[in-house]
Design a protein around this motif. Structure first.
Motif, mmCIF file in Angstrom:
data_model
loop_
_atom_site.group_PDB
_atom_site.id
_atom_site.type_symbol
_atom_site.label_atom_id
_atom_site.label_comp_id
_atom_site.label_asym_id
_atom_site.label_seq_id
_atom_site.Cartn_x
_atom_site.Cartn_y
_atom_site.Cartn_z
ATOM 1 N N GLN A 208 9.306 -8.475 -0.628
ATOM 2 C CA GLN A 208 9.405 -8.553 -2.085
ATOM 3 C C GLN A 208 10.605 -7.787 -2.626
ATOM 4 O O GLN A 208 10.838 -7.791 -3.840
ATOM 5 C CB GLN A 208 8.114 -8.019 -2.722
ATOM 6 C CG GLN A 208 6.883 -8.851 -2.373
ATOM 7 C CD GLN A 208 5.594 -8.214 -2.869
ATOM 8 O OE1 GLN A 208 5.600 -7.141 -3.480
ATOM 9 N NE2 GLN A 208 4.483 -8.877 -2.621
ATOM 10 N N GLY A 209 11.358 -7.126 -1.720
ATOM 11 C CA GLY A 209 12.509 -6.363 -2.176
ATOM 12 C C GLY A 209 12.114 -5.220 -3.084
ATOM 13 O O GLY A 209 12.676 -5.040 -4.166
ATOM 14 N N GLY A 210 11.123 -4.450 -2.643
ATOM 15 C CA GLY A 210 10.599 -3.360 -3.462
ATOM 16 C C GLY A 210 11.664 -2.353 -3.855
ATOM 17 O O GLY A 210 12.676 -2.192 -3.185
ATOM 18 N N GLY A 211 11.404 -1.648 -4.920
ATOM 19 C CA GLY A 211 12.358 -0.681 -5.429
ATOM 20 C C GLY A 211 11.854 0.745 -5.320
ATOM 21 O O GLY A 211 11.062 1.084 -4.438
ATOM 22 N N GLU A 212 12.293 1.561 -6.244
ATOM 23 C CA GLU A 212 12.017 2.994 -6.193
ATOM 24 C C GLU A 212 10.524 3.304 -6.253
ATOM 25 O O GLU A 212 10.018 4.111 -5.467
ATOM 26 C CB GLU A 212 12.739 3.682 -7.350
ATOM 27 C CG GLU A 212 12.535 5.184 -7.398
ATOM 28 C CD GLU A 212 13.274 5.821 -8.552
ATOM 29 O OE1 GLU A 212 13.046 7.020 -8.810
ATOM 30 O OE2 GLU A 212 14.084 5.129 -9.207
ATOM 31 N N GLN A 213 9.800 2.661 -7.167
ATOM 32 C CA GLN A 213 8.374 2.949 -7.309
ATOM 33 C C GLN A 213 7.595 2.571 -6.056
ATOM 34 O O GLN A 213 6.752 3.339 -5.576
ATOM 35 C CB GLN A 213 7.811 2.214 -8.523
ATOM 36 C CG GLN A 213 6.332 2.524 -8.779
ATOM 37 C CD GLN A 213 5.803 1.806 -10.015
ATOM 38 O OE1 GLN A 213 6.547 1.129 -10.706
ATOM 39 N NE2 GLN A 213 4.518 1.968 -10.276
ATOM 40 N N SER A 214 7.877 1.389 -5.509
ATOM 41 C CA SER A 214 7.187 0.947 -4.285
ATOM 42 C C SER A 214 7.492 1.892 -3.129
ATOM 43 O O SER A 214 6.612 2.191 -2.306
ATOM 44 C CB SER A 214 7.607 -0.467 -3.922
ATOM 45 O OG SER A 214 7.277 -1.369 -4.945
ATOM 46 N N TYR A 215 8.739 2.356 -3.067
ATOM 47 C CA TYR A 215 9.124 3.268 -1.987
ATOM 48 C C TYR A 215 8.378 4.594 -2.108
ATOM 49 O O TYR A 215 7.875 5.128 -1.104
ATOM 50 C CB TYR A 215 10.625 3.523 -2.021
ATOM 51 C CG TYR A 215 11.091 4.496 -0.960
ATOM 52 C CD1 TYR A 215 11.099 4.124 0.387
ATOM 53 C CD2 TYR A 215 11.500 5.776 -1.299
ATOM 54 C CE1 TYR A 215 11.507 5.011 1.361
ATOM 55 C CE2 TYR A 215 11.921 6.669 -0.322
ATOM 56 C CZ TYR A 215 11.922 6.280 0.999
ATOM 57 O OH TYR A 215 12.327 7.168 1.969
ATOM 58 N N ARG A 216 8.259 5.102 -3.311
ATOM 59 C CA ARG A 216 7.536 6.375 -3.494
ATOM 60 C C ARG A 216 6.060 6.219 -3.116
ATOM 61 O O ARG A 216 5.453 7.144 -2.577
ATOM 62 C CB ARG A 216 7.686 6.859 -4.928
ATOM 63 C CG ARG A 216 9.113 7.257 -5.301
ATOM 64 C CD ARG A 216 9.191 7.859 -6.696
ATOM 65 N NE ARG A 216 10.565 7.994 -7.144
ATOM 66 C CZ ARG A 216 11.368 8.997 -6.789
ATOM 67 N NH1 ARG A 216 10.914 9.953 -5.992
ATOM 68 N NH2 ARG A 216 12.611 9.046 -7.241
ATOM 69 N N GLN A 217 5.491 5.062 -3.394
ATOM 70 C CA GLN A 217 4.094 4.812 -3.001
ATOM 71 C C GLN A 217 3.951 4.771 -1.479
ATOM 72 O O GLN A 217 2.980 5.301 -0.921
ATOM 73 C CB GLN A 217 3.614 3.507 -3.626
ATOM 74 C CG GLN A 217 3.460 3.570 -5.136
ATOM 75 C CD GLN A 217 3.160 2.217 -5.752
ATOM 76 O OE1 GLN A 217 3.247 1.177 -5.088
ATOM 77 N NE2 GLN A 217 2.805 2.207 -7.024
ATOM 78 N N LEU A 218 4.922 4.116 -0.808
ATOM 79 C CA LEU A 218 4.919 4.089 0.656
ATOM 80 C C LEU A 218 5.019 5.496 1.224
ATOM 81 O O LEU A 218 4.300 5.865 2.164
ATOM 82 C CB LEU A 218 6.093 3.254 1.166
ATOM 83 C CG LEU A 218 5.874 1.771 1.437
ATOM 84 C CD1 LEU A 218 7.193 1.108 1.779
ATOM 85 C CD2 LEU A 218 4.872 1.564 2.549
ATOM 86 N N MET A 219 5.925 6.288 0.665
ATOM 87 C CA MET A 219 6.106 7.669 1.124
ATOM 88 C C MET A 219 4.835 8.479 0.935
ATOM 89 O O MET A 219 4.425 9.241 1.825
ATOM 90 C CB MET A 219 7.266 8.314 0.364
ATOM 91 C CG MET A 219 8.629 7.819 0.777
ATOM 92 S SD MET A 219 9.179 8.544 2.333
ATOM 93 C CE MET A 219 9.574 10.203 1.809
ATOM 94 N N ALA A 220 4.191 8.316 -0.211
ATOM 95 C CA ALA A 220 2.966 9.077 -0.485
ATOM 96 C C ALA A 220 1.867 8.715 0.514
ATOM 97 O O ALA A 220 1.160 9.594 1.028
ATOM 98 C CB ALA A 220 2.502 8.805 -1.909
ATOM 99 N N ARG A 221 1.725 7.418 0.821
ATOM 100 C CA ARG A 221 0.708 6.999 1.788
ATOM 101 C C ARG A 221 0.988 7.594 3.164
ATOM 102 O O ARG A 221 0.089 8.100 3.834
ATOM 103 C CB ARG A 221 0.672 5.469 1.877
ATOM 104 C CG ARG A 221 -0.338 4.951 2.904
ATOM 105 C CD ARG A 221 -0.317 3.420 2.984
ATOM 106 N NE ARG A 221 -0.723 2.821 1.748
ATOM 107 C CZ ARG A 221 -1.986 2.695 1.359
ATOM 108 N NH1 ARG A 221 -2.959 3.172 2.134
ATOM 109 N NH2 ARG A 221 -2.278 2.118 0.236
ATOM 110 N N PHE A 222 2.251 7.539 3.580
ATOM 111 C CA PHE A 222 2.613 8.059 4.904
ATOM 112 C C PHE A 222 2.395 9.570 4.982
ATOM 113 O O PHE A 222 1.851 10.081 5.966
ATOM 114 C CB PHE A 222 4.069 7.716 5.206
ATOM 115 C CG PHE A 222 4.518 8.129 6.584
ATOM 116 C CD1 PHE A 222 3.961 7.545 7.709
ATOM 117 C CD2 PHE A 222 5.498 9.093 6.756
ATOM 118 C CE1 PHE A 222 4.366 7.911 8.985
ATOM 119 C CE2 PHE A 222 5.914 9.463 8.017
ATOM 120 C CZ PHE A 222 5.348 8.876 9.137
#
Length: 455
Positions: A208-222
């Motif tokens: 989906q070509g995620g941006g800053e918000q999606s990346y921060r969510q991925l980081m938080a989960r990890f």
């Protein structure tokens, strides 16, 4: 050996209805009067039983499509294999099936090959092997785990392909990925398993070509579930997150704090080193993040602790470049120059970083003091020629040239005026800067324009 004995007993009885003495007599006729002993007899009997099972499999999977009577009973071999210890019943069945098998042609359809694979899984159990009841709860549980393992493996592989495609621009077909991703998204169990969940979200980000918000969510989960991953999974997922973060940073997303926090997590989890080594790029990335986040004490300690794990031949220029970055962001420009040695300028891929940092130091020294305009211009022209001649991707070359040209414009405006730049001019330059894409060091450039000492 098996065929010779098989023919002999078939000649004596087409139904294999022979007692033990008759079988022993058949063996002696085939292999000699004194050839029989218990070991040889056991080896022959057990081996022949396997051959008969293989004949059964071949016959059953090559049955004609209109042979509906054998679909369940013959093809699945459940009853036949269950009856293998029932004496005459199994022998009669084996004789019938072998006769039919010898008269049939081979099978080559996908369905038949799948049936053959399944039948082989069925027939080579020892008849006394304990099996779960088909209605057992374990059966559904085992099926669910197979689905989970398949999805994780498929998503992990797809994530790697997507990561490489984003770097090299080479895309590959990924069969069944849509179905696996849809299944993972709709399955309520997905987010009960950290590995399954992180790869599902990672694939969604890539596609989906995620941006800053999606990346921060991925980081938080990890980060929140870091201890639930294996060491190898920690390393694999972190590589994706680091590459995505660096890509966002090149598009001037302020993600440095999150990236440094991720590297600290890897150090704490003893995952950073691979084969007791750290790559040059990882080393410089971490030291630069520490510098830009103004964690100078931590950055120097990192350089001291992990410098020995660099490749020996490239250790000194790598450490020098890292220290130059720390000194620059500390404001110690003279010491930063000391660490920018000819060796760092001649060590790919650090040559580009060396020239970029050298330009920043020169700019700070002369932009704020309002002196030596011509020297700064010569540095800009030298860097521009270097970038034009260096083999880079088109986007990266454009980003560097756009930055150099804009710094040149800033410099010209600053030194063409007898007094400091007005707020109106700063606003105009900032507006121009925001329109330029791609461009490196955008945040640094904007900070120089809005520096409190330049009014």
């Amino acid at each position: 050996m098996y065929l010779l004995f098989f023919r002999e007993i078939r000649k004596r009885s087409k139904t294999f209805n022979l007692n033990k003495d008759q079988l022993h007599a058949a063996y002696r006729r085939c292999f000699g009067p004194t050839s029989l002993n218990d070991t040889k007899w056991y080896n022959l009997a057990s081996g022949l039983s396997k051959q008969i099972e293989q004949f059964l499999v071949v016959q059953l999977v090559t049955a004609p499509e209109d042979d509906t009577t054998s679909l369940l009973y013959d093809r699945m071999l459940v009853r036949a294999m269950g009856n293998r210890n029932m004496g005459a019943t199994f022998r009669n069945e084996a004789a019938r099936v072998i006769d039919k098998t010898l008269s049939r042609s081979g099978a080559d359809t996908d369905d038949q090959q799948m049936a053959l694979h399944y039948l082989n899984k069925q027939v080579y159990f020892n008849p006394d092997t304990h099996r779960f009841n088909p209605q057992s709860a374990y059966l559904q549980s085992a099926s669910d785990y197979l689905d989970q393992y398949y999805c994780i493996e498929k998503l992990r592989y797809a994530a790697e392909l997507n990561a490489r495609a984003s770097i090299f621009g080479v895309h590959h077909e990924q069969p069944l990925l849509d179905a696996v991703l849809d299944f993972s998204i709709s399955n309520r169990a997905t987010y009960q398993y950290p590995v399954w969940a992180i790869y599902t979200d990672l694939l969604l980000y890539y596609r989906q070509g995620g941006g800053e918000q999606s990346y921060r969510q991925l980081m938080a989960r990890f980060e929140n579930q870091f201890d639930h991953f294996s060491k190898s999974e920690q390393a694999a997922v972190s590589r994706h997150l680091i590459n995505i973060g660096i890509n966002l940073a090149t598009h001037n997303v302020e993600i440095e704090t999150e990236l440094l926090r991720l590297y600290k997590l890897l150090i704490k989890g003893n995952v950073l080193l691979q084969d007791n080594r750290i790559t040059q790029l990882s080393f410089i990335n971490i030291s630069n993040l520490a510098a830009t986040c103004k964690e100078f004490v931590w950055g120097r300690q990192f350089i001291a602790d992990f410098g020995p794990y660099l490749e020996a031949g490239k250790r000194k220029p790598t450490v020098d470049l890292a220290l130059a970055g720390i000194c620059y962001y500390e404001g110690n420009l003279e010491q930063a120059w000391v660490h920018l040695t000819p060796e760092t300028a001649e060590t790919p891929p650090f040559d580009l970083l060396h020239h970029g940092l050298a330009l920043k130091i020169t700019f700070d020294q002369y932009w704020l003091k309002g002196a030596d305009y011509q020297y700064l211009i010569s540095q800009l022209e030298t860097f521009k020629r270097f970038v034009r001649n260096k083999k880079l991707t088109r986007a990266k070359k454009s980003a560097y040239l756009n930055w150099i040209n804009f710094v040149h414009k800033m410099t010209a405006v600053r030194f063409s005026q007898a007094k400091p730049i007005s707020n109106a001019m700063k606003a105009k330059l900032l507006s121009k800067l925001n329109e330029i894409q791609p461009i490196v060091s955008k945040n640094w450039t904007a900070a120089k324009l809005t520096d409190a000492t330049v009014k």
